[in-house]
Design a protein around this motif. Structure first.
Motif, mmCIF file in Angstrom:
data_model
loop_
_atom_site.group_PDB
_atom_site.id
_atom_site.type_symbol
_atom_site.label_atom_id
_atom_site.label_comp_id
_atom_site.label_asym_id
_atom_site.label_seq_id
_atom_site.Cartn_x
_atom_site.Cartn_y
_atom_site.Cartn_z
ATOM 1 N N GLY A 10 0.910 -1.425 -0.163
ATOM 2 C CA GLY A 10 -0.272 0.000 0.134
ATOM 3 C C GLY A 10 1.091 1.349 0.338
ATOM 4 O O GLY A 10 2.224 1.160 -0.062
ATOM 5 N N GLY A 13 3.169 1.875 3.557
ATOM 6 C CA GLY A 13 4.396 0.053 4.161
ATOM 7 C C GLY A 13 5.029 0.564 3.039
ATOM 8 O O GLY A 13 6.308 0.305 3.255
ATOM 9 N N LEU A 32 4.076 -8.774 4.146
ATOM 10 C CA LEU A 32 3.249 -9.965 4.064
ATOM 11 C C LEU A 32 1.723 -9.011 4.216
ATOM 12 O O LEU A 32 1.787 -7.867 4.935
ATOM 13 C CB LEU A 32 2.795 -9.870 5.590
ATOM 14 C CG LEU A 32 1.170 -10.234 5.899
ATOM 15 C CD1 LEU A 32 1.702 -12.370 5.754
ATOM 16 C CD2 LEU A 32 1.357 -11.068 7.836
ATOM 17 N N CYS A 34 -2.455 -9.179 2.015
ATOM 18 C CA CYS A 34 -3.066 -9.450 0.650
ATOM 19 C C CYS A 34 -3.768 -8.957 -0.521
ATOM 20 O O CYS A 34 -4.044 -9.739 -1.354
ATOM 21 C CB CYS A 34 -3.865 -10.257 1.916
ATOM 22 S SG CYS A 34 -5.238 -9.026 2.254
ATOM 23 N N LEU A 35 -2.993 -8.135 -0.571
ATOM 24 C CA LEU A 35 -3.706 -7.274 -1.745
ATOM 25 C C LEU A 35 -5.106 -7.480 -1.847
ATOM 26 O O LEU A 35 -5.370 -7.311 -2.760
ATOM 27 C CB LEU A 35 -2.638 -8.052 -3.226
ATOM 28 C CG LEU A 35 -1.001 -8.361 -3.223
ATOM 29 C CD1 LEU A 35 -0.533 -9.456 -3.842
ATOM 30 C CD2 LEU A 35 -0.382 -7.119 -2.950
ATOM 31 N N ALA A 38 -6.036 -1.788 -2.371
ATOM 32 C CA ALA A 38 -5.341 -0.895 -2.251
ATOM 33 C C ALA A 38 -3.921 -1.442 -2.355
ATOM 34 O O ALA A 38 -3.227 -0.482 -2.558
ATOM 35 C CB ALA A 38 -5.430 -0.423 -1.056
ATOM 36 N N GLY A 39 -3.732 -2.835 -2.644
ATOM 37 C CA GLY A 39 -2.837 -2.925 -2.356
ATOM 38 C C GLY A 39 -2.078 -3.231 -3.975
ATOM 39 O O GLY A 39 -2.391 -3.955 -4.583
ATOM 40 N N THR A 100 -9.877 -6.917 9.572
ATOM 41 C CA THR A 100 -8.793 -6.510 9.069
ATOM 42 C C THR A 100 -7.991 -5.494 10.456
ATOM 43 O O THR A 100 -6.935 -6.150 11.268
ATOM 44 C CB THR A 100 -8.815 -5.476 8.105
ATOM 45 O OG1 THR A 100 -8.972 -7.138 6.688
ATOM 46 C CG2 THR A 100 -6.734 -5.320 7.528
ATOM 47 N N SER A 124 -0.740 3.963 13.515
ATOM 48 C CA SER A 124 -2.123 4.788 13.697
ATOM 49 C C SER A 124 -2.329 5.771 13.346
ATOM 50 O O SER A 124 -1.434 6.133 12.756
ATOM 51 C CB SER A 124 -2.771 4.174 15.510
ATOM 52 O OG SER A 124 -3.693 4.498 15.710
ATOM 53 N N TYR A 153 -14.081 3.317 10.638
ATOM 54 C CA TYR A 153 -12.455 4.002 10.338
ATOM 55 C C TYR A 153 -11.960 3.521 11.697
ATOM 56 O O TYR A 153 -10.939 3.561 12.267
ATOM 57 C CB TYR A 153 -12.047 4.131 9.219
ATOM 58 C CG TYR A 153 -10.557 4.532 9.168
ATOM 59 C CD1 TYR A 153 -9.635 3.468 8.525
ATOM 60 C CD2 TYR A 153 -10.334 5.274 9.318
ATOM 61 C CE1 TYR A 153 -8.302 3.624 9.210
ATOM 62 C CE2 TYR A 153 -8.890 6.152 9.252
ATOM 63 C CZ TYR A 153 -7.778 4.979 9.119
ATOM 64 O OH TYR A 153 -6.155 4.923 9.414
ATOM 65 N N LYS A 157 -9.667 1.593 14.130
ATOM 66 C CA LYS A 157 -8.290 2.376 14.826
ATOM 67 C C LYS A 157 -8.347 2.534 15.707
ATOM 68 O O LYS A 157 -6.714 2.100 16.252
ATOM 69 C CB LYS A 157 -7.643 2.962 14.007
ATOM 70 C CG LYS A 157 -7.375 3.009 12.281
ATOM 71 C CD LYS A 157 -6.256 1.909 11.813
ATOM 72 C CE LYS A 157 -4.877 2.785 11.938
ATOM 73 N NZ LYS A 157 -4.599 1.662 11.577
ATOM 74 N N ASN A 182 -2.390 13.464 7.909
ATOM 75 C CA ASN A 182 -2.496 12.535 6.222
ATOM 76 C C ASN A 182 -1.393 12.349 6.023
ATOM 77 O O ASN A 182 -0.678 13.530 5.992
ATOM 78 C CB ASN A 182 -3.844 13.662 6.378
ATOM 79 C CG ASN A 182 -5.228 13.649 5.985
ATOM 80 O OD1 ASN A 182 -5.709 14.004 7.531
ATOM 81 N ND2 ASN A 182 -5.807 13.215 5.863
HETATM 82 P P1 NAD Z 1 -3.792 1.897 1.795
HETATM 83 O O1 NAD Z 1 -4.993 1.496 1.818
HETATM 84 O O2 NAD Z 1 -2.672 2.593 0.828
HETATM 85 O O3 NAD Z 1 -2.802 0.408 2.306
HETATM 86 C C1 NAD Z 1 -3.342 -0.745 3.240
HETATM 87 C C2 NAD Z 1 -2.691 -1.848 2.463
HETATM 88 O O4 NAD Z 1 -2.454 -2.714 3.717
HETATM 89 C C3 NAD Z 1 -2.758 -2.690 1.455
HETATM 90 O O5 NAD Z 1 -1.192 -2.902 0.414
HETATM 91 C C4 NAD Z 1 -3.601 -3.521 1.164
HETATM 92 O O6 NAD Z 1 -3.407 -4.644 0.244
HETATM 93 C C5 NAD Z 1 -3.231 -4.459 2.663
HETATM 94 N N1 NAD Z 1 -4.173 -5.128 3.675
HETATM 95 C C6 NAD Z 1 -5.346 -4.732 3.842
HETATM 96 N N2 NAD Z 1 -5.955 -5.286 4.424
HETATM 97 C C7 NAD Z 1 -5.323 -6.407 4.959
HETATM 98 C C8 NAD Z 1 -4.444 -7.800 5.391
HETATM 99 N N3 NAD Z 1 -6.266 -8.160 6.146
HETATM 100 N N4 NAD Z 1 -3.376 -8.424 5.050
HETATM 101 C C9 NAD Z 1 -2.428 -7.839 4.894
HETATM 102 N N5 NAD Z 1 -3.166 -7.237 4.274
HETATM 103 C C10 NAD Z 1 -3.876 -5.916 4.020
HETATM 104 O O7 NAD Z 1 -3.273 2.499 3.588
HETATM 105 P P2 NAD Z 1 -2.213 3.446 3.923
HETATM 106 O O8 NAD Z 1 -2.446 5.313 3.577
HETATM 107 O O9 NAD Z 1 -0.663 3.103 3.079
HETATM 108 O O10 NAD Z 1 -2.149 3.144 5.579
HETATM 109 C C11 NAD Z 1 -1.467 2.324 6.216
HETATM 110 C C12 NAD Z 1 -1.672 2.404 7.321
HETATM 111 O O11 NAD Z 1 -0.662 3.734 8.071
HETATM 112 C C13 NAD Z 1 -2.779 2.280 7.815
HETATM 113 O O12 NAD Z 1 -2.898 1.352 8.512
HETATM 114 C C14 NAD Z 1 -3.599 3.605 8.382
HETATM 115 O O13 NAD Z 1 -4.357 3.214 9.126
HETATM 116 C C15 NAD Z 1 -2.011 4.277 8.722
HETATM 117 N N6 NAD Z 1 -2.373 5.675 8.314
HETATM 118 C C16 NAD Z 1 -3.347 6.280 7.126
HETATM 119 C C17 NAD Z 1 -2.398 7.890 7.100
HETATM 120 C C18 NAD Z 1 -2.263 7.907 5.251
HETATM 121 O O14 NAD Z 1 -2.860 9.738 5.628
HETATM 122 N N7 NAD Z 1 -2.916 7.304 4.498
HETATM 123 C C19 NAD Z 1 -2.768 8.907 8.314
HETATM 124 C C20 NAD Z 1 -2.282 7.568 9.764
HETATM 125 C C21 NAD Z 1 -2.508 6.508 9.635
#
Ligand code: NAD
Ligand code: TDX
Length: 339
Positions: A10, A13, A32, A34-35, A38-39, A100, A124, A153, A157, A182
Motif C-alpha cells: 500500500g 508501507g 506481508l 494480501c493485496l 489498495a495493494g 482487518t 495508527s 474506520y 483503528k 494525513n
Molecule cells: P493503503 O490503503 O494504501 O494500504 C493498505 C495496505 O494494506 C494494502 O497494501 C492492502 O493490500 C493491505 N491490507 C489490507 N488488508 C489486509 C489484510 N487483511 N492483510 C494483509 N494486508 C492487508 O493504506 P495507507 O494509506 O498506506 O495506510 C497504512 C497505515 O497507515 C494504515 O494502518 C492507516 O490506518 C495508517 N495511516 C494512514 C494515514 C494516511 O494518511 N494514509 C495517516 C495515518 C495513519
C-alpha cells in the motif's frame, strides 16, 4: 535484523520498505500483504529482486498463515501498516474494517507473544482523537487527548490501539504506537483527496469537494512519516504512543486550488458535493513528544512536497491509470454519481 512489514504493497508501507532497504543494507524485510484493492504488487517492483526482501501474499487475519511465517522467518520486529484505510468505504461497509484492523492486529500480536519479538509497532492515526473545532486554533491533539472517534474506520483503528496497549500491560508485549496525521506523496491510492484531485484534474474531470471544503487536515510528506517510524522502532520507549504531524494545517479547498494551479487547470472544475457523513472538521497534531524524545522534525515543506508529488503522478501515469481503469470505476460511480 528481520522485520515483517504488513500492508507493504500500500501507500505508506511501500514507502517505508523503500526507506528501510535503502538505509539498512543488512536488514531483511518481509512484506506481508494480501493485496486488497489498495495493494499493488507493481509498486514493489523496484525491490522484488533485492535479496534482503521477500513478499508474502497472506492476510493478517489468517492465524495459520501468520504463525507459519513467524516459524519460517523468526522476525525481530513487526511494523503493522496493514489496514482498511479509507473513511468513505468504512461508512459504506464497516465489517471488513473490524476484521482487518482489529482482528488482524490481534492475530499479529498473538504471533508475537507465541514466538517472541523485540518490538511490535502499530501504525495508527490522528483520527482516533476525533476532531477539533475550527474556531479554536490553539487546540491540538496530544498523546493524552481522549480517544473519541467519529467513523467506523477511526473506531476500528482506536479498537486496535486499545488492544495493543492491553497486550503490553497484560502480556508485557514490547509495543509502540504512532498516530500520524494525513500523509501525501508517491503511491497514494487515487481514492484519497490529493491523488484523486490530481488524477481528475489531469483528465479534466470535476473535482468533488465535500461540503464547503472548509475541513482542515494536517498534511505530512510520507517520507517524513517513514523516518519517524524508523526512529520509534529503534529508539522509542516500549509501551508509549507517539504523535506524528507536520504542523501543516490546510483547508481541503486550498489544497484543491493549489493542485489546479500547479497543473494549469481551471478552478471551474471544482464541484461542491454532498458532505461526508460524520465528517471530522479539523485534525491538528502536537508532535512535541517525538521531537523532544527522539529529535524528529518534519523535513519536507508542503510547497516542495506537493510539487514532488504532482511530478510523481505526471511521471507515473501508468501506475494510477491502471488503477482507475479497473474496479475503481465501479467504486467511483457508486461514491460520486448523484452526490
Ligand atoms: P493503503 O490503503 O494504501 O494500504 C493498505 C495496505 O494494506 C494494502 O497494501 C492492502 O493490500 C493491505 N491490507 C489490507 N488488508 C489486509 C489484510 N487483511 N492483510 C494483509 N494486508 C492487508 O493504506 P495507507 O494509506 O498506506 O495506510 C497504512 C497505515 O497507515 C494504515 O494502518 C492507516 O490506518 C495508517 N495511516 C494512514 C494515514 C494516511 O494518511 N494514509 C495517516 C495515518 C495513519
Ligand atoms: O473526493 C473527496 N473530496 C473531499 O472533499 C475526498 C476523497 C475527500 N475529501 C475530503 C475529506 C477530508 O476532509 O478531503 C479530506 C481528506 O480526505 P481523505 O483523503 O479521504 O483522508 P481522511 O479522511 O482525512 O483520512 C486520511 O488521513 C488519516 C487517511 O485516509 C486515513 O487512513 C488516515 O488515518
Amino acid at each position: 535484523m528481520t522485520i515483517i512489514v504488513t500492508g507493504g504493497a500500500g501507500f505508506i508501507g511501500s514507502n517505508f520498505i523503500f526507506h528501510m532497504l535503502d538505509k539498512y543494507p543488512d536488514y531483511r524485510i518481509i512484506c506481508l500483504d494480501c493485496l486488497t484493492y489498495a495493494g499493488n504488487l507493481s509498486t514493489l517492483a523496484p525491490v522484488m529482486d533485492n535479496p534482503n526482501f521477500r513478499f508474502v501474499k497472506e492476510s493478517i487475519t489468517d492465524r495459520e498463515a501468520v504463525y507459519k511465517l513467524f516459524e519460517e522467518e523468526h522476525p525481530d520486529m513487526v511494523v503493522n501498516f496493514a489496514a482498511e484505510s479509507h473513511v468513505d468505504r468504512s461508512i459504506e461497509n464497516p465489517e471488513v474494517f473490524l476484521d482487518t484492523n482489529i482482528k488482524g492486529t490481534a492475530v499479529l500480536m498473538d504471533a508475537c507473544r507465541k514466538y517472541g519479538i523485540q518490538r511490535y509497532h502499530q501504525v495508527s492515526t490522528d483520527e482516533v482523537y476525533g476532531d477539533l473545532p475550527l474556531d479554536r486554533p490553539d487546540l491540538f491533539f496530544t498523546e493524552e487527548t481522549p480517544i473519541h472517534t467519529s467513523s467506523p474506520y477511526s473506531s476500528s483503528k482506536a479498537g486496535a490501539d486499545l488492544l495493543v496497549l492491553a497486550y503490553h500491560r497484560t502480556y508485557g508485549l514490547p509495543v509502540t504506537i504512532s498516530r500520524c496525521s494525513n500523509n501525501y506523496g508517491p503511491y497514494h491510492f487515487p481514492e484519497k483527496l490529493i491523488p484523486l484531485m490530481i488524477a481528475n484534474a489531469l483528465n479534466d474531470k470535476p473535482l468533488p469537494v465535500y461540503g464547503k471544503g472548509e475541513n482542515v487536515r494536517d498534511w505530512l510528506y510520507v517520507e517524513d512519516h517513514c523516518k519517524a517510524i524508523d526512529l520509534i522502532i529503534h529508539k522509542g520507549r516500549v509501551g508509549e504512543v507517539y504523535n506524528i504531524g507536520g504542523h501543516n494545517e490546510m483547508k481541503n479547498i486550498d489544497i484543491v486550488k493549489i493542485i489546479c494551479k500547479e497543473l494549469g487547470k481551471p478552478e471551474s472544475l471544482i464541484t461542491y458535493v454532498t458532505d461526508r457523513k460524520g465528517h471530522d472538521m479539523r485534525y491538528a497534531i502536537d508532535p512535541t513528544k517525538i521531537h523532544n524524545e527522539l529529535g524528529w522534525l518534519p523535513e519536507t515543506k508542503f510547497a516542495d512536497g506537493i510539487k514532488k508529488t504532482i511530478q510523481w503522478y505526471l511521471d507515473n501515469k501508468e501506475w494510477w491509470e491502471t488503477i482507475i481503469s479497473g474496479e475503481y470505476q465501479n467504486y467511483y460511480e457508486k461514491m460520486y454519481a448523484n452526490r
